[in-house]
Design an enzyme around this catalytic site. Structure first.
Site, mmCIF file in Angstrom:
data_model
loop_
_atom_site.group_PDB
_atom_site.id
_atom_site.type_symbol
_atom_site.label_atom_id
_atom_site.label_comp_id
_atom_site.label_asym_id
_atom_site.label_seq_id
_atom_site.Cartn_x
_atom_site.Cartn_y
_atom_site.Cartn_z
ATOM 1 N N CYS A 1 6.402 7.339 0.301
ATOM 2 C CA CYS A 1 5.684 8.576 0.668
ATOM 3 C C CYS A 1 6.660 9.588 1.279
ATOM 4 C CB CYS A 1 4.569 8.279 1.659
ATOM 5 S SG CYS A 1 3.303 7.163 1.033
ATOM 6 N N CYS B 1 4.854 4.558 5.088
ATOM 7 C CA CYS B 1 5.202 4.312 3.682
ATOM 8 C C CYS B 1 6.523 4.989 3.323
ATOM 9 C CB CYS B 1 4.052 4.836 2.825
ATOM 10 S SG CYS B 1 4.433 5.113 1.115
#
Length: 99
Positions: A27, A24
């Site tokens: 993230c 991600c």
């Protein structure tokens, strides 16, 4: 894992849980921001990172549908939830307001 997670979120200090995934992009953006939050707040908050791919049952239990998702707990109660990347001051404000 579940009982130890419960032990972690039962803490007296606010516990910010970051549900993330290695693949991600947002993230990866959030990770250094959370490090800055920890540096600023010190022992006033505990920050825990949970990889949703390795802890699917836990992510499902908290209905985490997208990453990153942050949940704030204190004494086992969920006080705040936010998906996506927030800036350092917004995260600190949320912890101070709810924790």
């Amino acid at each position: 894992m579940k009982s130890s997670f419960k032990d972690i979120i039962d803490a007296e200090v606010p516990v910010l849980v970051d549900f993330y995934a290695d693949w991600c992009g947002p993230c990866k953006t959030l990770a250094p921001i959370l490090e800055q939050v920890k540096e600023t707040m010190g022992d006033a908050v505990k920050i825990v990172k949970i990889n949703v791919d390795k802890n699917q049952r836990l992510a499902s239990a908290y209905q985490v549908r997208g990453v990153p998702t942050m949940l704030l707990f204190k004494k086992g109660k969920q006080l705040w939830r936010q998906s996506g990347v927030l800036q350092k001051q917004a995260i600190i404000s949320a912890i101070q307001q709810h924790g």
